[in-house]
Design a protein around this motif. Structure first.
Motif, mmCIF file in Angstrom:
data_model
loop_
_atom_site.group_PDB
_atom_site.id
_atom_site.type_symbol
_atom_site.label_atom_id
_atom_site.label_comp_id
_atom_site.label_asym_id
_atom_site.label_seq_id
_atom_site.Cartn_x
_atom_site.Cartn_y
_atom_site.Cartn_z
ATOM 1 N N LYS A 57 -3.696 -18.527 73.480
ATOM 2 C CA LYS A 57 -3.654 -19.093 71.673
ATOM 3 C C LYS A 57 -5.081 -19.842 71.517
ATOM 4 O O LYS A 57 -5.640 -19.859 70.325
ATOM 5 C CB LYS A 57 -2.456 -19.879 71.571
ATOM 6 N N ILE B 179 -7.947 -18.500 68.939
ATOM 7 C CA ILE B 179 -8.513 -19.565 67.681
ATOM 8 C C ILE B 179 -9.757 -19.743 67.756
ATOM 9 O O ILE B 179 -10.683 -19.568 66.721
ATOM 10 C CB ILE B 179 -7.609 -20.647 67.649
ATOM 11 N N TYR C 28 -12.224 -18.069 64.842
ATOM 12 C CA TYR C 28 -12.747 -19.059 63.792
ATOM 13 C C TYR C 28 -14.007 -20.123 64.155
ATOM 14 O O TYR C 28 -14.281 -20.903 63.202
ATOM 15 C CB TYR C 28 -11.380 -19.921 63.342
ATOM 16 N N ASP D 289 2.890 -25.528 66.186
ATOM 17 C CA ASP D 289 1.826 -24.726 65.777
ATOM 18 C C ASP D 289 1.230 -25.222 64.382
ATOM 19 O O ASP D 289 -0.131 -25.148 64.195
ATOM 20 C CB ASP D 289 1.926 -23.117 65.881
ATOM 21 N N ILE E 76 -2.622 -26.350 63.977
ATOM 22 C CA ILE E 76 -3.765 -25.855 63.011
ATOM 23 C C ILE E 76 -4.415 -26.831 62.144
ATOM 24 O O ILE E 76 -5.414 -27.017 61.839
ATOM 25 C CB ILE E 76 -2.965 -24.570 62.304
ATOM 26 N N ILE F 218 -8.353 -22.715 58.470
ATOM 27 C CA ILE F 218 -7.695 -21.717 58.929
ATOM 28 C C ILE F 218 -6.337 -21.448 58.246
ATOM 29 O O ILE F 218 -5.630 -22.446 58.094
ATOM 30 C CB ILE F 218 -7.456 -22.074 60.402
ATOM 31 N N TYR G 17 -2.647 -20.971 58.113
ATOM 32 C CA TYR G 17 -1.526 -21.014 59.166
ATOM 33 C C TYR G 17 -1.121 -19.644 59.257
ATOM 34 O O TYR G 17 -0.619 -18.965 60.441
ATOM 35 C CB TYR G 17 -0.674 -21.966 58.775
ATOM 36 N N PHE H 150 -3.047 -17.084 61.068
ATOM 37 C CA PHE H 150 -3.076 -17.328 62.296
ATOM 38 C C PHE H 150 -1.864 -16.890 63.141
ATOM 39 O O PHE H 150 -1.919 -16.202 64.140
ATOM 40 C CB PHE H 150 -3.108 -18.905 62.516
ATOM 41 N N TYR I 208 -1.820 -14.127 66.118
ATOM 42 C CA TYR I 208 -1.334 -14.749 67.446
ATOM 43 C C TYR I 208 0.088 -13.720 67.853
ATOM 44 O O TYR I 208 -0.016 -13.428 68.915
ATOM 45 C CB TYR I 208 -1.108 -16.005 67.468
#
Length: 327
Positions: free
Chosen positions: A108, A112, A116, A138, A142, A153, A155, A158, A162
């Motif tokens: 993870k 990320i 990003y 999470d 974020i 970012i 969410y 993401f 992920y």
């Protein structure tokens, strides 16, 4: 990071969110360099397997021109330095996550960063890892990353990225002891299946379906998958084809130990702590998590092939003694 490399890296993470046509167009555009880039970076298993499994007609290219070494040598010195930096930061993140006690979240953290952080300056892996330690979920993670690094970012984006990446691989960082089959790692296995969005399919134990490339497990298969999976070889064997379990007592006698099995008379769940259980639900069609108190769980059990700590042995003995005294 240069614009060309940054865009390519970010598209690798984002393209999997689009429809098949968009994925196909992107693959034709950058497919001939993705494998080389990812081979040099730190998520080769997760992302290359995702790319390789998609039903996309690959462009006709001379693959000998796109080996890791050939691709790297074709870049200018600035690009080589950028790729090396990404590789080094990925390794630094792995070390920092392990030292911070959140090794299971390494993929993870790396994903990320890769997706990003192309404009982030003076990156420090230890400080980054600390955010994963303190974040309760999470969503808060974020938010903390956005605030700390001045990012934006999304969410939901993401989560989609992920989940897809996690579903494409088995998280090697979740195991605490690859030499034994133990209840702590069984709980981690179940949690990983939940996070990765495994579906329910009869006869599956965590393999990817060849048609849709999604991982599935039936109810017993969620446990059997852990028993049959080799973290060293990164593949499933067939040592266990039947789930053998022993009901040890009523749910009210269950010790607070993650990895204990729960049973409701027909389906199994795996206790993962904090009063929660994870199981593969035929009625829902996927691996789900719920509060133990919300379900119909009536007893706790242990599984043949899984080792348990002394606390579980003591609880079994206590249940047996209580049962004997009542008789």
């Amino acid at each position: 990071m240069s614009a060309a490399v940054a865009v390519a890296v970010k598209k690798i993470a984002i393209y999997i969110l689009g429809d098949e046509n968009k994925r196909g167009k992107l693959f034709v555009a950058v497919g001939s360099i993705i494998a080389g880039f990812l081979g040099l970076m730190f998520l080769p298993i997760a992302v290359i397997s995702s790319i390789g499994s998609m039903n996309i007609e690959q462009p006709d290219i001379d693959k000998s021109l796109f080996t890791e070494s050939a691709l790297f040598e074709s870049l200018d010195s600035e690009q080589q330095a950028e790729i090396t930096n990404i590789q080094n930061q990925g390794q630094a993140i792995e070390y920092a996550m392990a030292n911070a006690g959140v090794r299971d979240q390494t993929i993870k953290a790396q994903l990320i960063y890769m997706s990003y952080f192309d404009e982030v300056q003076n990156f420090n892996a230890e400080s980054y890892a600390d955010l994963f330690v303190v974040a309760p979920n999470d969503s808060d993670l974020i938010a903390a990353i956005n605030s700390t690094y001045g990012l934006d970012i999304d969410y939901d984006e993401f989560v989609r990225t992920y989940t897809f990446v996690m579903n494409s691989t088995i998280n090697a960082f979740m195991f605490t002891d690859t030499g034994t089959k133990n209840c702590a790692d069984l709980a981690a296995w179940a949690d990983n299946a939940y996070i990765s969005g495994w579906g329910y399919m009869n006869g599956f134990i965590g393999e990817r379906n060849e048609t849709d490339r999604i991982r599935y497990a039936d109810n017993a298969g969620l446990v059997l998958g852990y028993l049959n999976y080799s973290p060293t070889d990164k593949k499933f064997d067939s040592d266990y084809d039947t789930l053998v379990y022993t009901e040890q007592g009523g749910i009210d006698t269950m010790p607070e130990v993650v990895g204990i099995g729960l049973f409701d008379g027909s389906q199994h769940g795996i206790y993962v702590g904090n009063g929660e259980v994870i199981y593969s639900s035929e009625s829902l069609g996927y691996v789900t998590k719920e509060n133990v108190s919300n379900g119909s769980w009536t007893s706790w059990c242990t599984y043949d092939g899984v080792t348990y700590p002394q606390e579980v042995t003591d609880a079994i003995q206590s249940v047996n003694e209580d049962s004997s005294s009542e008789n």
